[in-house]
Design an enzyme around this catalytic site. Structure first.
Site, mmCIF file in Angstrom:
data_model
loop_
_atom_site.group_PDB
_atom_site.id
_atom_site.type_symbol
_atom_site.label_atom_id
_atom_site.label_comp_id
_atom_site.label_asym_id
_atom_site.label_seq_id
_atom_site.Cartn_x
_atom_site.Cartn_y
_atom_site.Cartn_z
ATOM 1 N N SER A 45 25.031 121.003 4.418
ATOM 2 C CA SER A 45 26.057 121.964 4.854
ATOM 3 C C SER A 45 25.742 123.412 4.493
ATOM 4 C CB SER A 45 27.423 121.577 4.291
ATOM 5 O OG SER A 45 27.955 120.493 5.021
ATOM 6 N N LYS A 48 25.857 125.692 7.399
ATOM 7 C CA LYS A 48 27.092 126.370 7.819
ATOM 8 C C LYS A 48 27.030 127.873 7.564
ATOM 9 C CE LYS A 48 30.384 122.500 7.396
ATOM 10 N NZ LYS A 48 29.533 121.360 7.028
ATOM 11 N N ASP A 138 28.804 107.301 11.024
ATOM 12 C CA ASP A 138 29.590 108.477 10.649
ATOM 13 C C ASP A 138 30.644 108.837 11.694
ATOM 14 O OD1 ASP A 138 28.338 108.826 8.238
ATOM 15 O OD2 ASP A 138 26.941 110.356 8.941
ATOM 16 N N SER A 291 34.042 122.722 3.710
ATOM 17 C CA SER A 291 32.872 122.228 4.442
ATOM 18 C C SER A 291 33.293 121.374 5.637
ATOM 19 C CB SER A 291 31.954 121.425 3.510
ATOM 20 O OG SER A 291 30.617 121.521 3.935
ATOM 21 N N ASN A 292 34.104 121.962 6.505
ATOM 22 C CA ASN A 292 34.695 121.270 7.645
ATOM 23 C C ASN A 292 33.696 121.203 8.806
ATOM 24 O OD1 ASN A 292 36.186 120.978 10.189
ATOM 25 N ND2 ASN A 292 38.032 121.121 8.934
ATOM 26 N N ASN A 293 33.156 120.011 9.046
ATOM 27 C CA ASN A 293 32.118 119.847 10.073
ATOM 28 C C ASN A 293 32.616 120.142 11.481
ATOM 29 O OD1 ASN A 293 30.298 119.123 8.118
ATOM 30 N ND2 ASN A 293 30.284 116.957 8.620
ATOM 31 N N THR A 400 28.122 124.746 -0.779
ATOM 32 C CA THR A 400 27.552 123.464 -1.160
ATOM 33 C C THR A 400 27.050 122.719 0.072
ATOM 34 O OG1 THR A 400 29.724 122.421 -0.962
ATOM 35 C CG2 THR A 400 29.097 123.239 -3.149
ATOM 36 N N GLY A 401 26.277 121.666 -0.158
ATOM 37 C CA GLY A 401 25.824 120.819 0.935
ATOM 38 C C GLY A 401 25.480 119.440 0.424
#
Length: 454
Positions: A45, A48, A138, A291-293, A400-401
């Protein structure tokens, strides 16, 4: 400096993982320390960051998304003698309350009876619901939900096209209570879970059937731990939205003679209501902090739509690259597959991330970007985000990721001298991502006390 070198050799190398590390001065941009910084690694992430920068540069912090209601027939005696259209244009913040407002806007036009169909127009983006590298398992979870121009989210975290299952323990050896948000229309649940006195969070298992909205709950939930909130993706989201609208119509007294179905607005239809989303600067908060995909993929398609009149991943990724080019990062060494970082086929060197983070500091929208980054140790999730329980006492703002085998952290650190450092830490090939988080925290704590980089 010796402590840093010893840490990299004794701890990081012995983990058997790969690490790319880049440290720059936040003032001069000069590279202070590199450790395989030019190696292309999975950013998870941290990708992003690229999506947010491209969106801010092209769309601007005040950009809003539109949702519109149209009518193509005459309104006579409280009846619409034609079709009503709900046209989605990529607003990732739509919730149940917004669909209630769309129904209210129809009533405000004096319409109580729709003699035609109610048509959902999501043609602003293409029909491809998942990025090409999203692994199939996923697709059942909120972080892998369908991407469309017409969305619904269960709350203000804006997990687009997902439902929230609130699972609360009952008496010992009894099934827990389950509540569904936004609603249960079209959702079925098999609840085989059991309440126990004490259980780890991981002992409760929620899965979705691949081809329908049937959810299985199994395992254990502890009375001591209390309720859990689990976010799961909706299958065929347009059908769920159709059921949402039909339920609202029944409760508000709007009679629909025709069907609710997907389609495209007629060119001669008249707009009777238009709603704007929150500005991009506000949407970036859940996007980056949590961290909204879904938001990341929608921003990518939006960039493609605005720049090339094509709301697809292919055009969106091209648009992201075009908006990164002015910052003189080496696009030839970067591979982008989506807008969220969920693909294991995304690659970027740590030194390109720190270079980008340095270059954007002069942009007039940089304060909005900086505000969107998680802040270490801040308990409020819309402030601390994914760093709210990490590195307390350090002045860190960073993204973060995490994907399987990968843990990453890139952003800004104020050291003991009050100087801003820019860093990127990319761990790949980990057997335990949590170990990666521990190493990141130790590493950043070391960087914070280094006074001389010569």
């Amino acid at each position: 400096m010796k402590k840093l070198k010893d840490f990299l050799i004794d701890k990081c190398k012995n983990e058997g993982s790969l690490l790319g590390l880049s440290i720059r001065s936040g003032i001069s941009g000069m590279s202070l320390y590199n450790y395989f910084a030019s190696a292309r690694l999975q950013p998870a992430s941290n990708l992003k960051i690229l999506t947010a920068v491209a969106a801010l540069r092209k769309l601007g912090p005040d950009y809003t998304f539109q949702t519109e209601v149209y009518c193509d027939g005459e309104i006579v005696n409280k009846g619409c003698h034609g079709n009503i259209y709900l046209v989605g244009k990529g607003d990732p913040t739509l919730q149940l309350k917004d669909y209630m407002q769309f129904a209210a806007s129809i009533k405000e036009q004096g319409i109580r009876h729709i003699y035609g169909d109610f048509i959902l127009d999501d043609s602003w983006y293409d029909d491809i619901r998942w990025s090409e590298d999203l692994i199939w398992k996923d697709q059942q979870y909120a972080y892998g939900s369908e991407v469309s121009a017409l969305t619904i989210a269960p709350d203000s975290d804006y997990d687009t096209n997902a439902i929230k299952l609130t699972i609360e323990p009952e008496k010992n050896n009894h099934p827990p209570n389950v509540e569904v948000s936004p609603h249960t229309e079209g959702i079925s649940i098999t609840n085989e879970a059991i309440t126990v006195e004490e259980a780890d969070e991981e002992e409760l298992i929620v899965k979705r059937l691949n081809d329908e909205n049937h959810f299985f709950i199994s395992g254990k939930i502890g009375i001591k731990e209390g309720k859990q909130e689990v976010y799961m993706a909706i299958k065929d989201v347009e059908n769920y939205i159709a059921k949402t609208i039909r339920h609202i119509f029944k409760s508000t007294g709007i009679v629909l003679e025709g069907e609710i179905k997907r389609g495209k607005k007629k060119t001669d239809a008249k707009c009777i209501y238009r709603q704007q989303s929150l500005p991009l600067s506000s949407i970036l908060i859940p996007f980056m902090k949590l961290s909204n995909n879904g938001i990341g993929e929608m921003l990518t398609k939006e960039l493609g739509r605005i720049m090339y009149d094509d709301g697809s991943w292919e055009s969106g990724i091209a648009a992201v690259k075009e908006n990164l080019a002015p910052y003189r990062i080496n696009l030839d060494t970067i591979q982008l597959k989506d807008g969220s970082g969920i693909s294991a086929a995304n690659f970027i060197p740590a030194e390109e991330l720190t270079h980008l983070l340095f270059e954007i500091q002069e942009e007039n929208w940089f304060p909005e970007f900086l505000k969107s980054l998680p802040i270490a140790g801040e308990e409020d999730k819309m402030v601390g985000g994914t760093l709210r329980k990490r590195m307390k006492g350090l002045e860190v703002r960073a993204k973060t990721g995490t994907i399987e085998g990968t843990s990453t952290l890139s952003g800004y650190l104020t050291n003991v001298n009050g100087e801003r450092l820019i860093f990127s830490v990319l761990f790949n090939h980990l057997l335990d991502e949590d170990k990666g988080k521990e190493l990141e925290d130790e590493l950043i704590a070391l960087l914070a006390v280094i006074e001389n980089w010569s």
